[in-house]
Design a protein around this motif. Structure first.
Motif, mmCIF file in Angstrom:
data_model
loop_
_atom_site.group_PDB
_atom_site.id
_atom_site.type_symbol
_atom_site.label_atom_id
_atom_site.label_comp_id
_atom_site.label_asym_id
_atom_site.label_seq_id
_atom_site.Cartn_x
_atom_site.Cartn_y
_atom_site.Cartn_z
ATOM 1 N N ASN A 77 0.833 -1.300 -0.193
ATOM 2 C CA ASN A 77 -0.055 -0.062 -0.024
ATOM 3 C C ASN A 77 0.967 1.383 -0.151
ATOM 4 O OD1 ASN A 77 0.797 -0.741 2.585
ATOM 5 N ND2 ASN A 77 -0.596 0.967 3.605
ATOM 6 N N VAL A 78 2.189 1.054 0.185
ATOM 7 C CA VAL A 78 2.877 2.474 0.175
ATOM 8 C C VAL A 78 3.503 2.638 -1.339
ATOM 9 C CG1 VAL A 78 5.081 3.123 0.977
ATOM 10 C CG2 VAL A 78 3.781 1.873 2.478
ATOM 11 N N THR A 79 3.252 3.709 -1.631
ATOM 12 C CA THR A 79 3.845 4.405 -3.089
ATOM 13 C C THR A 79 5.223 4.792 -2.623
ATOM 14 O OG1 THR A 79 1.599 5.006 -3.750
ATOM 15 C CG2 THR A 79 3.604 5.780 -4.740
ATOM 16 N N PHE A 80 6.182 4.462 -3.868
ATOM 17 C CA PHE A 80 7.659 4.841 -3.648
ATOM 18 C C PHE A 80 8.176 5.771 -4.625
ATOM 19 C CE2 PHE A 80 12.280 3.708 -4.552
ATOM 20 C CZ PHE A 80 12.607 4.058 -3.446
ATOM 21 N N VAL A 81 8.504 7.014 -3.997
ATOM 22 C CA VAL A 81 8.991 8.145 -5.037
ATOM 23 C C VAL A 81 10.545 7.879 -4.873
ATOM 24 C CG1 VAL A 81 8.968 10.322 -5.490
ATOM 25 C CG2 VAL A 81 6.986 9.300 -4.958
ATOM 26 N N LYS A 82 11.414 7.837 -5.905
ATOM 27 C CA LYS A 82 12.815 8.086 -5.840
ATOM 28 C C LYS A 82 13.183 9.338 -6.299
ATOM 29 C CE LYS A 82 16.966 6.257 -5.626
ATOM 30 N NZ LYS A 82 17.778 5.605 -4.211
ATOM 31 N N VAL A 83 14.029 10.221 -5.563
ATOM 32 C CA VAL A 83 14.573 11.491 -5.902
ATOM 33 C C VAL A 83 16.005 11.051 -5.859
ATOM 34 C CG1 VAL A 83 15.179 13.806 -5.120
ATOM 35 C CG2 VAL A 83 12.785 12.495 -4.711
ATOM 36 N N ASP A 84 16.645 11.602 -7.327
ATOM 37 C CA ASP A 84 18.125 11.366 -7.643
ATOM 38 C C ASP A 84 18.720 12.386 -6.874
ATOM 39 O OD1 ASP A 84 20.571 11.188 -8.684
ATOM 40 O OD2 ASP A 84 19.590 10.573 -10.864
ATOM 41 N N GLY A 85 19.534 11.999 -6.013
ATOM 42 C CA GLY A 85 20.228 12.985 -5.092
ATOM 43 C C GLY A 85 21.474 13.437 -5.826
ATOM 44 N N GLY A 86 21.719 13.004 -6.988
ATOM 45 C CA GLY A 86 22.989 13.447 -7.922
ATOM 46 C C GLY A 86 22.289 14.443 -8.975
ATOM 47 N N ASN A 87 20.971 14.518 -9.146
ATOM 48 C CA ASN A 87 20.265 15.373 -10.191
ATOM 49 C C ASN A 87 19.228 16.095 -9.768
ATOM 50 O OD1 ASN A 87 20.213 15.555 -13.315
ATOM 51 N ND2 ASN A 87 18.163 14.824 -12.965
ATOM 52 N N ASP A 88 18.206 15.765 -8.828
ATOM 53 C CA ASP A 88 17.088 16.296 -8.988
ATOM 54 C C ASP A 88 17.373 17.580 -7.790
ATOM 55 O OD1 ASP A 88 15.706 14.882 -10.612
ATOM 56 O OD2 ASP A 88 15.137 13.198 -9.141
ATOM 57 N N ILE A 89 18.283 18.576 -8.086
ATOM 58 C CA ILE A 89 18.347 19.451 -6.966
ATOM 59 C C ILE A 89 17.415 20.460 -6.519
ATOM 60 C CG2 ILE A 89 20.019 21.145 -6.537
ATOM 61 C CD1 ILE A 89 21.433 18.451 -6.971
ATOM 62 N N ASP A 90 16.338 20.643 -7.516
ATOM 63 C CA ASP A 90 15.334 21.700 -7.073
ATOM 64 C C ASP A 90 14.420 21.016 -6.005
ATOM 65 O OD1 ASP A 90 16.364 23.551 -8.804
ATOM 66 O OD2 ASP A 90 14.951 22.978 -10.662
ATOM 67 N N VAL A 91 14.204 19.614 -6.395
ATOM 68 C CA VAL A 91 13.272 19.179 -5.531
ATOM 69 C C VAL A 91 13.946 18.786 -4.171
ATOM 70 C CG1 VAL A 91 12.249 16.844 -4.813
ATOM 71 C CG2 VAL A 91 12.015 17.749 -7.114
ATOM 72 N N MET A 92 15.141 18.324 -4.146
ATOM 73 C CA MET A 92 15.908 18.570 -2.787
ATOM 74 C C MET A 92 16.102 19.718 -1.885
ATOM 75 S SD MET A 92 19.195 16.221 -3.910
ATOM 76 C CE MET A 92 20.276 16.194 -2.318
ATOM 77 N N LYS A 93 16.128 20.731 -2.715
ATOM 78 C CA LYS A 93 15.983 22.055 -1.892
ATOM 79 C C LYS A 93 14.638 22.397 -1.332
ATOM 80 C CE LYS A 93 19.708 24.577 -4.589
ATOM 81 N NZ LYS A 93 19.860 25.692 -5.622
ATOM 82 N N ALA A 94 13.577 22.008 -2.420
ATOM 83 C CA ALA A 94 12.175 22.209 -1.883
ATOM 84 C C ALA A 94 11.778 21.621 -0.651
ATOM 85 C CB ALA A 94 11.121 21.956 -3.289
ATOM 86 N N ILE A 95 12.400 20.081 -0.658
ATOM 87 C CA ILE A 95 11.913 19.392 0.534
ATOM 88 C C ILE A 95 13.069 19.129 1.636
ATOM 89 C CG2 ILE A 95 10.419 17.969 -0.708
ATOM 90 C CD1 ILE A 95 12.556 15.747 -0.766
ATOM 91 N N ASP A 96 14.052 20.546 1.552
ATOM 92 C CA ASP A 96 15.115 20.631 2.432
ATOM 93 C C ASP A 96 15.804 19.244 2.833
ATOM 94 O OD1 ASP A 96 16.697 22.067 4.348
ATOM 95 O OD2 ASP A 96 15.388 21.887 5.839
ATOM 96 N N ALA A 97 16.345 18.596 1.800
ATOM 97 C CA ALA A 97 17.016 17.354 1.805
ATOM 98 C C ALA A 97 18.332 17.661 1.768
ATOM 99 C CB ALA A 97 16.648 15.945 0.821
ATOM 100 N N LYS A 98 19.241 17.507 2.712
ATOM 101 C CA LYS A 98 20.496 17.778 2.949
ATOM 102 C C LYS A 98 21.629 16.855 2.804
ATOM 103 C CE LYS A 98 19.244 22.338 5.087
ATOM 104 N NZ LYS A 98 19.386 22.949 6.611
ATOM 105 N N GLY A 99 21.140 15.812 2.856
ATOM 106 C CA GLY A 99 22.179 14.557 3.051
ATOM 107 C C GLY A 99 21.565 13.302 2.281
ATOM 108 N N LEU A 100 22.547 12.490 2.069
ATOM 109 C CA LEU A 100 21.987 10.894 1.338
ATOM 110 C C LEU A 100 22.324 9.927 2.418
ATOM 111 C CD1 LEU A 100 23.320 11.678 -2.215
ATOM 112 C CD2 LEU A 100 21.020 12.100 -1.550
ATOM 113 N N PRO A 101 21.561 9.094 2.420
ATOM 114 C CA PRO A 101 20.020 9.123 2.001
ATOM 115 C C PRO A 101 19.496 9.974 3.011
ATOM 116 C CG PRO A 101 20.616 7.171 3.106
ATOM 117 C CD PRO A 101 21.712 7.643 3.195
ATOM 118 N N THR A 102 18.156 10.407 2.420
ATOM 119 C CA THR A 102 16.906 10.896 3.253
ATOM 120 C C THR A 102 15.756 10.173 3.058
ATOM 121 O OG1 THR A 102 18.153 13.161 3.511
ATOM 122 C CG2 THR A 102 15.820 13.204 3.901
ATOM 123 N N LEU A 103 15.113 9.786 3.803
ATOM 124 C CA LEU A 103 13.776 9.048 3.869
ATOM 125 C C LEU A 103 12.641 9.947 4.380
ATOM 126 C CD1 LEU A 103 14.720 5.483 4.637
ATOM 127 C CD2 LEU A 103 14.385 6.292 2.156
#
Length: 229
Positions: free
Chosen positions: A176-202
């Motif tokens: 029942n869990v949907t999985f969304v993968k954010v590429d930590g080397g490419n999806d910089i705009d999304v990382m900034k928007a969700i304040d993901a500063k390190g890898l991995p971030t769940l």
């Protein structure tokens, strides 16, 4: 007696020098040896440099970013060989020295780094046009409904790679869990928007609302507990 001592010192010195030299390989030998079973290939350049082309199956940690390097190197196996490289050999030499001093059994450096690899005519992986980033709008639509687990990570990140089997098991168990993968080397705009500063971030969402987050490797128990929030 004096001659004996001098001879012994020279022999010991020669042995030490030979041992040190065996820890540095030219591109041809390095290319052959990194395909041995159990070898860990470690790129200590920046993520941006890594994305311009890297050696096969290489993990990455920026040696000059001490926090990043210290965190990611923990996920390498000290009992297995580590083959380390950078652009020209300077950073990898320092990284290799640090690893030897901190209990790694075998650390081998690529002499003159990626520059020598290219001069030898050896191919790099990941050399391609930069792919388009995931947009923030696409991401927000992806997390808007139901239970969604976001993983901000990358294949070249040591803790991300260690985390992968746990994620696979978790998702298999929780259909029942949907999985969304954010590429930590490419999806910089999304990382900034969700304040993901390190890898991995769940991050776990329920109907678009963030209910749980962790930066770093998570256990199955932590993920299961997050589902109950």
């Amino acid at each position: 007696m004096y001659r004996f001592l001098v001879t012994a010192v020279l022999l010991c010195t020669g042995s030490v020098l030979q041992a040190q030299q065996s820890n540095i390989e030219d591109a041809a030998a390095f290319s052959k040896d990194i395909h041995q079973p159990g070898v860990q290939v470690f790129d200590v350049r920046t993520a941006a440099e890594y994305n311009t082309g890297h050696l096969p199956n290489a993990l990455q940690a920026d040696y000059n970013n001490k926090a990043e390097f210290s965190e990611r190197v923990k996920y390498l196996d000290k009992q297995k060989p580590v083959y380390v490289y950078c652009l020209a050999g300077g950073r990898s030499s320092k990284a290799a020295q640090w690893m030897r001093e901190n209990g790694f059994n075998k650390v081998v450096e690529l002499e003159n780094g990626v520059n020598a690899w290219k001069l030898a005519g050896l191919p790099l992986e990941g050399v391609s046009e930069k792919k388009a980033q995931m947009t923030v709008d696409t991401y927000n639509k992806g997390i808007a409904k139901g239970i969604v687990l976001t993983d901000v990570g990358a294949a070249w990140c040591p803790p991300c790679r260690q985390m992968e089997p746990t994620l696979v098991k978790f998702l298999q168990k929780n259909k029942n869990v949907t999985f969304v993968k954010v590429d930590g080397g490419n999806d910089i705009d999304v990382m900034k928007a969700i304040d993901a500063k390190g890898l991995p971030t769940l991050i776990l969402y329920k109907n678009g609302k963030e209910v749980w987050r962790k930066q770093g490797v998570s256990t199955m128990e932590e993920l299961n507990a997050a589902l109950k929030l």
